[in-house]
Write a protein that holds these residues in place. Structure first.
Motif, PDB file in Angstrom:
ATOM      1  N   GLU A  60       0.839  -1.196   0.000  1.00 33.10           N
ATOM      2  CA  GLU A  60       0.000   0.000   0.000  1.00 33.10           C
ATOM      3  C   GLU A  60       0.872   1.243   0.000  1.00 33.10           C
ATOM      4  O   GLU A  60       2.096   1.163   0.148  1.00 33.10           O
ATOM      5  CB  GLU A  60      -0.911  -0.019   1.234  1.00 33.10           C
ATOM      6  N   GLY A  61       0.247   2.400  -0.158  1.00 38.47           N
ATOM      7  CA  GLY A  61       1.030   3.613  -0.144  1.00 38.47           C
ATOM      8  C   GLY A  61       0.219   4.845  -0.478  1.00 38.47           C
ATOM      9  O   GLY A  61      -1.011   4.801  -0.586  1.00 38.47           O
ATOM     10  N   ILE A  62       0.908   5.953  -0.624  1.00 35.92           N
ATOM     11  CA  ILE A  62       0.321   7.247  -0.978  1.00 35.92           C
ATOM     12  C   ILE A  62       1.090   7.798  -2.165  1.00 35.92           C
ATOM     13  O   ILE A  62       2.323   7.735  -2.210  1.00 35.92           O
ATOM     14  CB  ILE A  62       0.388   8.226   0.209  1.00 35.92           C
ATOM     15  N   ASP A  63       0.351   8.336  -3.132  1.00 38.77           N
ATOM     16  CA  ASP A  63       0.989   8.903  -4.324  1.00 38.77           C
ATOM     17  C   ASP A  63       0.022   9.916  -4.912  1.00 38.77           C
ATOM     18  O   ASP A  63      -1.117  10.060  -4.434  1.00 38.77           O
ATOM     19  CB  ASP A  63       1.292   7.793  -5.331  1.00 38.77           C
ATOM     20  N   ASP A  64       0.460  10.628  -5.947  1.00 37.86           N
ATOM     21  CA  ASP A  64      -0.497  11.471  -6.643  1.00 37.86           C
ATOM     22  C   ASP A  64      -1.503  10.572  -7.348  1.00 37.86           C
ATOM     23  O   ASP A  64      -1.227   9.405  -7.626  1.00 37.86           O
ATOM     24  CB  ASP A  64       0.210  12.397  -7.641  1.00 37.86           C
ATOM     25  N   ILE A  65      -2.678  11.093  -7.634  1.00 40.09           N
ATOM     26  CA  ILE A  65      -3.787  10.272  -8.106  1.00 40.09           C
ATOM     27  C   ILE A  65      -3.469   9.553  -9.411  1.00 40.09           C
ATOM     28  O   ILE A  65      -3.865   8.390  -9.604  1.00 40.09           O
ATOM     29  CB  ILE A  65      -5.074  11.120  -8.261  1.00 40.09           C
ATOM     30  N   ALA A  66      -2.732  10.188 -10.314  1.00 44.19           N
ATOM     31  CA  ALA A  66      -2.430   9.551 -11.592  1.00 44.19           C
ATOM     32  C   ALA A  66      -1.582   8.298 -11.390  1.00 44.19           C
ATOM     33  O   ALA A  66      -1.860   7.242 -11.972  1.00 44.19           O
ATOM     34  CB  ALA A  66      -1.713  10.533 -12.517  1.00 44.19           C
ATOM     35  N   HIS A  67      -0.554   8.389 -10.557  1.00 45.17           N
ATOM     36  CA  HIS A  67       0.295   7.229 -10.324  1.00 45.17           C
ATOM     37  C   HIS A  67      -0.418   6.177  -9.482  1.00 45.17           C
ATOM     38  O   HIS A  67      -0.227   4.972  -9.692  1.00 45.17           O
ATOM     39  CB  HIS A  67       1.604   7.660  -9.655  1.00 45.17           C
ATOM     40  N   ALA A  68      -1.238   6.608  -8.543  1.00 45.57           N
ATOM     41  CA  ALA A  68      -2.009   5.651  -7.740  1.00 45.57           C
ATOM     42  C   ALA A  68      -2.972   4.867  -8.618  1.00 45.57           C
ATOM     43  O   ALA A  68      -3.174   3.661  -8.418  1.00 45.57           O
ATOM     44  CB  ALA A  68      -2.763   6.382  -6.639  1.00 45.57           C
ATOM     45  N   ALA A  69      -3.558   5.534  -9.611  1.00 49.82           N
ATOM     46  CA  ALA A  69      -4.499   4.864 -10.514  1.00 49.82           C
ATOM     47  C   ALA A  69      -3.803   3.778 -11.319  1.00 49.82           C
ATOM     48  O   ALA A  69      -4.350   2.687 -11.519  1.00 49.82           O
ATOM     49  CB  ALA A  69      -5.139   5.892 -11.446  1.00 49.82           C
ATOM     50  N   VAL A  70      -2.605   4.059 -11.791  1.00 51.01           N
ATOM     51  CA  VAL A  70      -1.850   3.071 -12.557  1.00 51.01           C
ATOM     52  C   VAL A  70      -1.478   1.882 -11.670  1.00 51.01           C
ATOM     53  O   VAL A  70      -1.562   0.723 -12.085  1.00 51.01           O
ATOM     54  CB  VAL A  70      -0.588   3.703 -13.168  1.00 51.01           C
ATOM     55  N   ARG A  71      -1.068   2.159 -10.451  1.00 52.32           N
ATOM     56  CA  ARG A  71      -0.744   1.080  -9.512  1.00 52.32           C
ATOM     57  C   ARG A  71      -1.954   0.189  -9.273  1.00 52.32           C
ATOM     58  O   ARG A  71      -1.841  -1.038  -9.199  1.00 52.32           O
ATOM     59  CB  ARG A  71      -0.270   1.669  -8.188  1.00 52.32           C
ATOM     60  N   ALA A  72      -3.128   0.805  -9.141  1.00 56.26           N
ATOM     61  CA  ALA A  72      -4.343   0.039  -8.852  1.00 56.26           C
ATOM     62  C   ALA A  72      -4.688  -0.900  -9.994  1.00 56.26           C
ATOM     63  O   ALA A  72      -5.080  -2.053  -9.772  1.00 56.26           O
ATOM     64  CB  ALA A  72      -5.504   0.989  -8.578  1.00 56.26           C
ATOM     65  N   VAL A  73      -4.564  -0.432 -11.220  1.00 55.25           N
ATOM     66  CA  VAL A  73      -4.875  -1.270 -12.376  1.00 55.25           C
ATOM     67  C   VAL A  73      -3.968  -2.494 -12.411  1.00 55.25           C
ATOM     68  O   VAL A  73      -4.377  -3.582 -12.829  1.00 55.25           O
ATOM     69  CB  VAL A  73      -4.750  -0.456 -13.680  1.00 55.25           C
ATOM     70  N   ASP A  74      -2.743  -2.331 -11.950  1.00 50.03           N
ATOM     71  CA  ASP A  74      -1.783  -3.431 -11.989  1.00 50.03           C
ATOM     72  C   ASP A  74      -1.957  -4.432 -10.849  1.00 50.03           C
ATOM     73  O   ASP A  74      -1.384  -5.524 -10.888  1.00 50.03           O
ATOM     74  CB  ASP A  74      -0.352  -2.883 -11.942  1.00 50.03           C
ATOM     75  N   THR A  75      -2.754  -4.063  -9.826  1.00 51.50           N
ATOM     76  CA  THR A  75      -2.902  -4.939  -8.658  1.00 51.50           C
ATOM     77  C   THR A  75      -4.373  -5.096  -8.313  1.00 51.50           C
ATOM     78  O   THR A  75      -5.019  -4.151  -7.872  1.00 51.50           O
ATOM     79  CB  THR A  75      -2.140  -4.379  -7.443  1.00 51.50           C
ATOM     80  N   GLY A  83      -0.634  17.057  -8.172  1.00 49.13           N
ATOM     81  CA  GLY A  83      -2.087  16.905  -8.177  1.00 49.13           C
ATOM     82  C   GLY A  83      -2.639  16.309  -6.897  1.00 49.13           C
ATOM     83  O   GLY A  83      -1.968  16.286  -5.858  1.00 49.13           O
ATOM     84  N   ARG A  84      -3.858  15.781  -6.973  1.00 46.27           N
ATOM     85  CA  ARG A  84      -4.580  15.241  -5.818  1.00 46.27           C
ATOM     86  C   ARG A  84      -3.830  14.075  -5.200  1.00 46.27           C
ATOM     87  O   ARG A  84      -3.366  13.175  -5.898  1.00 46.27           O
ATOM     88  CB  ARG A  84      -5.963  14.760  -6.289  1.00 46.27           C
ATOM     89  N   TRP A  85      -3.707  14.103  -3.864  1.00 42.57           N
ATOM     90  CA  TRP A  85      -3.103  12.968  -3.171  1.00 42.57           C
ATOM     91  C   TRP A  85      -4.114  11.830  -3.081  1.00 42.57           C
ATOM     92  O   TRP A  85      -5.314  12.060  -2.893  1.00 42.57           O
ATOM     93  CB  TRP A  85      -2.686  13.352  -1.751  1.00 42.57           C
ATOM     94  N   ALA A  86      -3.640  10.612  -3.200  1.00 43.47           N
ATOM     95  CA  ALA A  86      -4.510   9.450  -3.105  1.00 43.47           C
ATOM     96  C   ALA A  86      -3.799   8.331  -2.364  1.00 43.47           C
ATOM     97  O   ALA A  86      -2.582   8.159  -2.489  1.00 43.47           O
ATOM     98  CB  ALA A  86      -4.934   8.967  -4.493  1.00 43.47           C
ATOM     99  N   ALA A  87      -4.581   7.585  -1.601  1.00 45.58           N
ATOM    100  CA  ALA A  87      -4.053   6.407  -0.907  1.00 45.58           C
ATOM    101  C   ALA A  87      -4.508   5.163  -1.656  1.00 45.58           C
ATOM    102  O   ALA A  87      -5.658   5.085  -2.090  1.00 45.58           O
ATOM    103  CB  ALA A  87      -4.561   6.371   0.531  1.00 45.58           C
ATOM    104  N   PHE A  88      -3.611   4.209  -1.816  1.00 48.85           N
ATOM    105  CA  PHE A  88      -4.018   2.927  -2.385  1.00 48.85           C
ATOM    106  C   PHE A  88      -3.808   1.865  -1.312  1.00 48.85           C
ATOM    107  O   PHE A  88      -2.753   1.773  -0.683  1.00 48.85           O
ATOM    108  CB  PHE A  88      -3.255   2.591  -3.677  1.00 48.85           C
ATOM    109  N   ARG A  89      -4.885   1.117  -1.058  1.00 47.53           N
ATOM    110  CA  ARG A  89      -4.907   0.158   0.046  1.00 47.53           C
ATOM    111  C   ARG A  89      -5.428  -1.191  -0.427  1.00 47.53           C
ATOM    112  O   ARG A  89      -6.195  -1.274  -1.384  1.00 47.53           O
ATOM    113  CB  ARG A  89      -5.807   0.642   1.185  1.00 47.53           C
ATOM    114  N   ARG A  90      -5.042  -2.231   0.280  1.00 47.98           N
ATOM    115  CA  ARG A  90      -5.600  -3.563   0.097  1.00 47.98           C
ATOM    116  C   ARG A  90      -6.423  -3.854   1.343  1.00 47.98           C
ATOM    117  O   ARG A  90      -5.885  -4.239   2.378  1.00 47.98           O
ATOM    118  CB  ARG A  90      -4.495  -4.606  -0.077  1.00 47.98           C
ATOM    119  N   ARG A  91      -7.709  -3.623   1.279  1.00 48.83           N
ATOM    120  CA  ARG A  91      -8.556  -3.785   2.457  1.00 48.83           C
ATOM    121  C   ARG A  91      -8.558  -5.231   2.937  1.00 48.83           C
ATOM    122  O   ARG A  91      -8.635  -6.167   2.127  1.00 48.83           O
ATOM    123  CB  ARG A  91      -9.986  -3.355   2.140  1.00 48.83           C
ATOM    124  N   ARG A  92      -8.507  -5.410   4.245  1.00 48.79           N
ATOM    125  CA  ARG A  92      -8.538  -6.746   4.827  1.00 48.79           C
ATOM    126  C   ARG A  92      -9.940  -7.339   4.736  1.00 48.79           C
ATOM    127  O   ARG A  92     -10.925  -6.620   4.742  1.00 48.79           O
ATOM    128  CB  ARG A  92      -8.090  -6.692   6.282  1.00 48.79           C
TER     129      ARG A  92
END
Length: 319
Positions: free
Chosen positions: A256-271, A290-299
């Motif tokens: 998981e992590g925090i990134d700008d929304i564009a990079h977080a979106a790409v990470r999400a598509v890959d996982t 740009g907008r900060w976004a968190a990407f998480r793997r919910r338990r």
């Protein structure tokens, strides 16, 4: 090349559909109703989008993604869940406006809306910016009304083996690009997304008999249960039913992590199963990119006795 690819892709999908046929007709199996035999006012959950939102391909109403999510949410919240569906078989993102109006105007105000849409936008050559703009408008309208929104992003059309290569690769690329764009638009509008593309690509490709319905396009009951498995934790967290999970700091050890929304979106598509939602960093919503976004793997959610919530369940009342 882009226009030619779209045209060939649409043609191949139409040919495949003619060969396979349409065994489920033009409507889903139903499933609206109350889930969970618990006291109290029901949580109001609404499904919007395309044929996946209404569970086309499931044998019974309680096997649709909305029903499975509702049954699981009832177990977590210890409250009944009232589920309604305004999605449409063949639906495209531009139809979300009307569906959103119905969700807010017919019956009780929803507490949470789950949107599943995108595949038909790809196969019908809808311009990505048009599809994404429509999705963002609906998410924003729902959030302005105080409704939580979780979007299951566009599935990977590269899993449809009836589409020959190299068009299958093109379908995969287009659907993944749309999924990333949907993530950016949804988070900007105040909602959260859950990545389905890679989930469907991997598990559906390796277990086609179990995961696909007889039309070889739509998920089977097993496939819908798997989709519901990854959406349910985000729905429960959005409503505050997973203590500590809603605003949990991303755990880098879990990918998981925090990134700008564009990079977080790409990470999400890959996982597969990655949730993306907005977050503040040092009190600011936006950074230099740009907008900060968190990407998480919910338990996986658990009930009061500590057991993991299963992706099963039938309506206690199904009018």
């Amino acid at each position: 090349m882009g226009a030619a690819a779209y045209g060939l892709l649409l043609t191949e999908v139409q040919i495949a559909r003619k060969v396979i046929g349409q065994p489920f007709g033009s409507a889903g199996p139903g499933g609206e109703g109350r889930y969970g035999d618990f006291p109290g006012e029901p949580v109001q959950l609404v499904m919007l989008g395309d044929s996946t939102s209404v569970g086309l391909g499931a044998d019974h109403g309680h096997q649709t993604p909305g029903a499975v999510i509702s049954a699981g949410l009832a177990q977590i919240a210890r409250r009944p869940v009232e589920m309604r569906m305004f999605g449409r078989v063949g639906g495209q993102s531009w139809e979300l406006e009307e569906q959103t109006v119905r969700a807010l105007g017919e019956g009780a105000r929803p507490d949470v809306v789950v949107i599943m849409v995108g595949a038909n936008d790809v196969t019908h050559r809808v311009k990505p910016q048009v599809a994404v703009r429509a999705l963002e408008a609906s998410v924003r309208r729902l959030r302005d009304a105080g409704v939580q929104v979780v979007v299951g992003t566009c599935p990977d059309l590269g899993t449809i083996q009836e589409i020959p290569r190299p068009l299958r690769y093109i379908a995969q690329r287009l659907s993944r690009q749309l999924a990333a764009a949907q993530t950016i638009a949804t988070v900007e509008a105040g909602g959260a997304t859950v990545s389905l593309a890679d989930l469907l690509a991997g598990e559906f490709r390796n277990h086609r008999v179990d995961m696909f319905a007889s039309d070889r396009f739509h998920p089977s009951p097993t496939g819908y249960a798997r989709v519901a498995d990854v959406i349910l934790p985000s729905v429960a967290a959005a409503l505050g039913y997973l203590p500590g999970e809603r605003d949990r700091v991303p755990d880098y050890r879990r990918g998981e992590g925090i990134d700008d929304i564009a990079h977080a979106a790409v990470r999400a598509v890959d996982t597969a199963g990655t949730e993306v939602s907005g977050i503040e960093v040092s009190g600011a919503e936006r950074g230099p990119r740009g907008r900060w976004a968190a990407f998480r793997r919910r338990r996986a959610p658990r009930t009061g006795d500590g057991s993991v919530v299963a992706a099963t369940g039938e309506a206690s009342q199904n009018p």
